[in-house]
Design an enzyme around this catalytic site. Structure first.
Site, PDB file in Angstrom:
ATOM      1  N   GLY A  69      -4.385   6.214   3.828  1.00 25.68           N
ATOM      2  CA  GLY A  69      -4.382   7.217   4.908  1.00 25.68           C
ATOM      3  C   GLY A  69      -3.779   6.681   6.190  1.00 25.68           C
ATOM      4  O   GLY A  69      -3.463   5.499   6.316  1.00 25.68           O
ATOM      5  N   ARG A 109       4.044  11.627   1.966  1.00 23.18           N
ATOM      6  CA  ARG A 109       4.486  10.496   1.140  1.00 23.18           C
ATOM      7  C   ARG A 109       4.120  10.719  -0.318  1.00 23.18           C
ATOM      8  O   ARG A 109       3.265  11.562  -0.612  1.00 23.18           O
ATOM      9  CB  ARG A 109       3.752   9.223   1.612  1.00 23.18           C
ATOM     10  CG  ARG A 109       3.908   8.938   3.071  1.00 23.18           C
ATOM     11  CD  ARG A 109       2.568   8.593   3.715  1.00 23.18           C
ATOM     12  NE  ARG A 109       2.713   8.646   5.190  1.00 23.18           N
ATOM     13  CZ  ARG A 109       3.155   7.639   5.917  1.00 23.18           C
ATOM     14  NH1 ARG A 109       3.398   6.484   5.340  1.00 23.18           N
ATOM     15  NH2 ARG A 109       3.326   7.778   7.208  1.00 23.18           N
ATOM     16  N   ASP A 133       2.969   4.445  -0.658  1.00 25.64           N
ATOM     17  CA  ASP A 133       2.519   5.171   0.532  1.00 25.64           C
ATOM     18  C   ASP A 133       3.576   5.096   1.629  1.00 25.64           C
ATOM     19  O   ASP A 133       3.417   5.720   2.681  1.00 25.64           O
ATOM     20  CB  ASP A 133       1.180   4.610   1.045  1.00 25.64           C
ATOM     21  CG  ASP A 133       1.228   3.108   1.269  1.00 25.64           C
ATOM     22  OD1 ASP A 133       1.602   2.385   0.334  1.00 25.64           O
ATOM     23  OD2 ASP A 133       0.910   2.654   2.384  1.00 25.64           O
ATOM     24  N   GLY A 176      -6.309   0.456  14.670  1.00 19.47           N
ATOM     25  CA  GLY A 176      -5.590   1.689  14.984  1.00 19.47           C
ATOM     26  C   GLY A 176      -4.553   1.549  16.088  1.00 19.47           C
ATOM     27  O   GLY A 176      -3.964   2.531  16.527  1.00 19.47           O
ATOM     28  N   ARG A 200       6.683   9.286  16.826  1.00 20.33           N
ATOM     29  CA  ARG A 200       7.638   9.528  15.741  1.00 20.33           C
ATOM     30  C   ARG A 200       7.745  11.026  15.477  1.00 20.33           C
ATOM     31  O   ARG A 200       6.784  11.778  15.688  1.00 20.33           O
ATOM     32  CB  ARG A 200       7.175   8.876  14.434  1.00 20.33           C
ATOM     33  CG  ARG A 200       6.561   7.527  14.555  1.00 20.33           C
ATOM     34  CD  ARG A 200       6.505   6.855  13.208  1.00 20.33           C
ATOM     35  NE  ARG A 200       5.403   7.293  12.362  1.00 20.33           N
ATOM     36  CZ  ARG A 200       5.069   6.677  11.236  1.00 20.33           C
ATOM     37  NH1 ARG A 200       5.772   5.636  10.809  1.00 20.33           N
ATOM     38  NH2 ARG A 200       4.051   7.099  10.507  1.00 20.33           N
ATOM     39  N   ASP A 220       8.160   4.488   7.880  1.00 19.31           N
ATOM     40  CA  ASP A 220       7.299   3.329   8.129  1.00 19.31           C
ATOM     41  C   ASP A 220       8.080   2.034   8.286  1.00 19.31           C
ATOM     42  O   ASP A 220       8.175   1.215   7.372  1.00 19.31           O
ATOM     43  CB  ASP A 220       6.223   3.178   7.040  1.00 19.31           C
ATOM     44  CG  ASP A 220       5.021   4.056   7.331  1.00 19.31           C
ATOM     45  OD1 ASP A 220       5.130   4.922   8.226  1.00 19.31           O
ATOM     46  OD2 ASP A 220       3.984   3.892   6.675  1.00 19.31           O
TER      47      ASP A 220
HETATM   48  P1  AMP Z   1       1.593  -0.261   6.157  1.00 19.07           P
HETATM   49  O1  AMP Z   1       1.701  -1.467   5.289  1.00 19.07           O
HETATM   50  O2  AMP Z   1       1.939  -0.512   7.600  1.00 19.07           O
HETATM   51  O3  AMP Z   1       2.308   0.924   5.606  1.00 19.07           O
HETATM   52  O4  AMP Z   1       0.045   0.114   6.222  1.00 19.07           O
HETATM   53  C1  AMP Z   1      -0.777   0.276   5.103  1.00 19.07           C
HETATM   54  C2  AMP Z   1      -2.055   0.953   5.521  1.00 19.07           C
HETATM   55  O5  AMP Z   1      -2.721   0.194   6.540  1.00 19.07           O
HETATM   56  C3  AMP Z   1      -1.864   2.342   6.103  1.00 19.07           C
HETATM   57  O6  AMP Z   1      -2.954   3.131   5.684  1.00 19.07           O
HETATM   58  C4  AMP Z   1      -1.891   2.088   7.590  1.00 19.07           C
HETATM   59  O7  AMP Z   1      -2.255   3.228   8.311  1.00 19.07           O
HETATM   60  C5  AMP Z   1      -2.948   0.995   7.703  1.00 19.07           C
HETATM   61  N1  AMP Z   1      -2.790   0.169   8.917  1.00 19.07           N
HETATM   62  C6  AMP Z   1      -1.804  -0.713   9.195  1.00 19.07           C
HETATM   63  N2  AMP Z   1      -1.991  -1.259  10.407  1.00 19.07           N
HETATM   64  C7  AMP Z   1      -3.107  -0.710  10.934  1.00 19.07           C
HETATM   65  C8  AMP Z   1      -3.828  -0.861  12.168  1.00 19.07           C
HETATM   66  N3  AMP Z   1      -3.440  -1.688  13.133  1.00 19.07           N
HETATM   67  N4  AMP Z   1      -4.942  -0.111  12.329  1.00 19.07           N
HETATM   68  C9  AMP Z   1      -5.348   0.741  11.384  1.00 19.07           C
HETATM   69  N5  AMP Z   1      -4.738   0.915  10.209  1.00 19.07           N
HETATM   70  C10 AMP Z   1      -3.632   0.201   9.973  1.00 19.07           C
HETATM   71 MG    MG Z   2       2.611   2.757   5.773  1.00 20.14          MG
END
Ligand code: AMP
Ligand code: MG
Length: 530
Positions: free
Chosen positions: A99, A199, A269, A135, A192, A279
């Site tokens: 998510g 996705r 994702d 977040g 964005r 992303d």
């Molecule tokens: P990504 O590899 O950046 O596509 O992230 C994979 C998952 O981790 C996704 O669900 C992102 O929303 C979550 N995520 C990445 N960085 C953070 C963050 N700093 N805080 C919260 N969720 C994160």
């Molecule tokens: Mg991602």
């Protein structure tokens, strides 16, 4: 000011709870969530083309209110913020619910052309999907996403867009290299914009949980709103949609390979159902051509997401997506045929791109000339080129950019390409000889087409960019932005609007990776710690 029409929220199930705490969310596509305000938001950069798409009031553009709105501190009438629920396969394994952990969609903006644009903040605080993270987003990752979204668009690669970059005035703690050294870094939020951020993983999670009715609603929603040419939702329409996603993904991957883009985290994702680049994390562009290059340190051991395997990974990801759609399509053979169509679509798109990069009229694999003599096929010509480039450290972008200066009869030969070598002095004689031999073949091939040198140069310079957001170039902007100075971000945004123009006064951004950047974090190594 901005017109909102939150179509997705009208048509799709929303989480009954709007409590902002970490949880599993069932039977819904989104959860309502409020952005967490930041201390001192400051607008660092705005992409005016995206502001125009949204028909954003020019008065707002230059007002302090912009930072308030696009940091999430102030909601405008019509905004109804949500985070999306999705799952995905990460590095080949099913990861369950993921998510939007730090992305919050503010709403869908409509413009006079009747388009819908989803407007989303990344880094605006925790959501029900934040798992163990905060977040937030750091300046370096937000600058990288902001600039590269726009750079890719101007390169002609399908991508999500970015409206603006806002500094938060707050620090975020990150362990950049995952080596036990967390430190505070300045935070920033990127806004964005895309027709949709859906996705493969949105569909995978619903299928995995056997929530077939929600799966169907989501598929119907996508077909009706984004693929109306496929007609009313039906088994046949679901399959036709999947085939179209395969075709778009094939073209996207051919685009990535042509410009030397390595996504770095091609988890399911991070794959858009609209065929967009989505992303931007630990991505990178090839400096020297190397099929094994991956910019992501988390991927260094297995190199699953290296440059050379990206087309195959996309195929694997599409197979996961096909599995998720099977309950709706009910036709395994049909899905398999569409998947096979991906391979074919990628091959032909890649050939087209390579022909264009080489300035050839078309990709020609016939083995005999019209007079019956043997000829080198274009597949062989390209294969030999990759061997030559792989043998000595040669810059992918500079090589193609300079190749347009080589004359097909007279005029410059190998000397036109000297600048593409990382260490021209140490190139062995045999390597130079191989390049010279390849160039002779290439010249003969160009003579077959009969294209004049000036015409070929004109066409090649329209497809082989001079300017890319190389990692070291991004780093130049990041280091200044971290000090509160967005001038290089803004300078690059302008340079990258015209990646195919010479812009001689900006040539320092077109140089091959300098020695200082070779082993520097942020330039040669990136992590998901963003
Ligand atoms: P990504 O590899 O950046 O596509 O992230 C994979 C998952 O981790 C996704 O669900 C992102 O929303 C979550 N995520 C990445 N960085 C953070 C963050 N700093 N805080 C919260 N969720 C994160
Ligand atoms: Mg991602």
């Amino acid at each position: 000011m901005l017109e909102f029409d939150n179509r997705a929220l009208r048509e799709l199930p929303i989480d009954a709870s709007s409590a902002n705490r970490i949880r599993q969310v069932f039977g819904a596509c989104f959860s309502r969530v409020r952005p967490t305000p930041v201390k001192a938001p400051r607008t660092l950069s705005v992409a005016r083309e995206v502001a125009e798409l949204l028909e954003l009031d020019p008065a707002l553009l230059s007002s302090p209110e912009l930072a308030e709105v696009f940091s999430g501190n102030r909601l405008l009438p019509g905004m109804d913020p949500v985070s999306a629920c999705y799952g995905g396969h990460q590095f080949g394994n099913w990861a369950g619910q993921l998510g939007d952990g730090r992305a919050i969609t503010l709403g869908e903006v409509t413009n006079r052309r009747g388009e819908h644009w989803e407007v989303q903040l990344k880094g605006a605080g925790p959501t029900p999907y934040s798992r163990r993270a905060d977040g937030r987003a750091v300046m370096r990752s937000s600058v990288r996403e902001f600039l590269c979204s726009e750079a890719m668009h101007h390169l002609g690669v399908p991508t999500t867009r970015a409206l603006c970059l806002v500094g938060t005035g707050e620090d975020v703690i990150r362990d950049l290299l995952y080596d036990g050294n967390p430190r505070p870094e300045p935070g920033a939020i990127v806004c964005r914009v895309a027709p949709s951020f859906l996705r493969f993983g949105n569909f995978e999670l619903l299928a995995n949980r056997n929530e077939i009715e929600v799966l169907r609603k989501l598929a119907d929603y996508v077909i009706i709103n984004y693929f109306p040419e496929l007609g009313a939702p039906s088994q046949a329409a679901y399959l036709a949609w999947f085939s179209e996603v395969c075709r778009r993904t094939a073209r996207l991957l051919a685009d990535w390979m042509a410009v030397g883009f390595v996504h770095g985290v091609m988890n399911t994702d991070n794959m858009s159902v609209l065929g967009l680049t989505i992303d931007y994390g630990p991505y990178g562009f090839l400096d020297a051509f190397d099929p094994n290059f991956t910019p992501n340190i988390t991927d260094r051991a297995g190199r699953r997401y290296r440059y050379g395997t990206q087309p195959r990974v996309a195929h694997w990801n599409l197979a996961c997506f096909a599995n998720a759609l099977l309950p709706l399509v009910g036709d395994v053979e049909g899905l398999e045929a569409a998947l096979n169509g991906y391979a074919e679509a990628f091959r032909s798109a890649h050939e087209r791109r390579m022909a264009d990069k080489l300035g050839l009229l078309r990709f020609d694999d016939t083995e005999l000339t019209p007079t019956g003599a043997a000829r080198v096929t274009d597949t062989a010509l390209v294969g030999e080129l990759f061997d030559v480039l792989g043998a000595t450290e040669t810059d992918w972008t500079i090589f193609f950019r300079k190749l347009s200066n080589v004359g097909c009869n007279t005029g410059p030969g190998p000397e036109a390409l000297e600048d593409a070598y990382y260490d021209a002095e140490s190139v062995p004689r045999e390597a130079r000889q191989r390049l010279a031999t390849w160039l002779e073949r290439y010249r003969a091939r160009v003579r077959e087409d009969g294209t004049a040198d000036e015409e070929r140069k004109r066409r090649m310079d329209l497809v082989n960019p001079k300017y890319l957001l190389r990692n070291y170039v991004a780093q130049l902007a990041i280091e200044r932005a971290e000090l509160g100075d967005a001038s290089v971000v803004n300078e690059l945004l302008e340079v990258l609007r015209h990646p195919f123009d010479e812009q001689p006064e900006k040539a320092r951004f077109a140089e091959k990776r300098p020695d200082w950047a070779k082993n520097r974090p942020g330039c040669s190594m990136l992590s998901c710690s963003s």
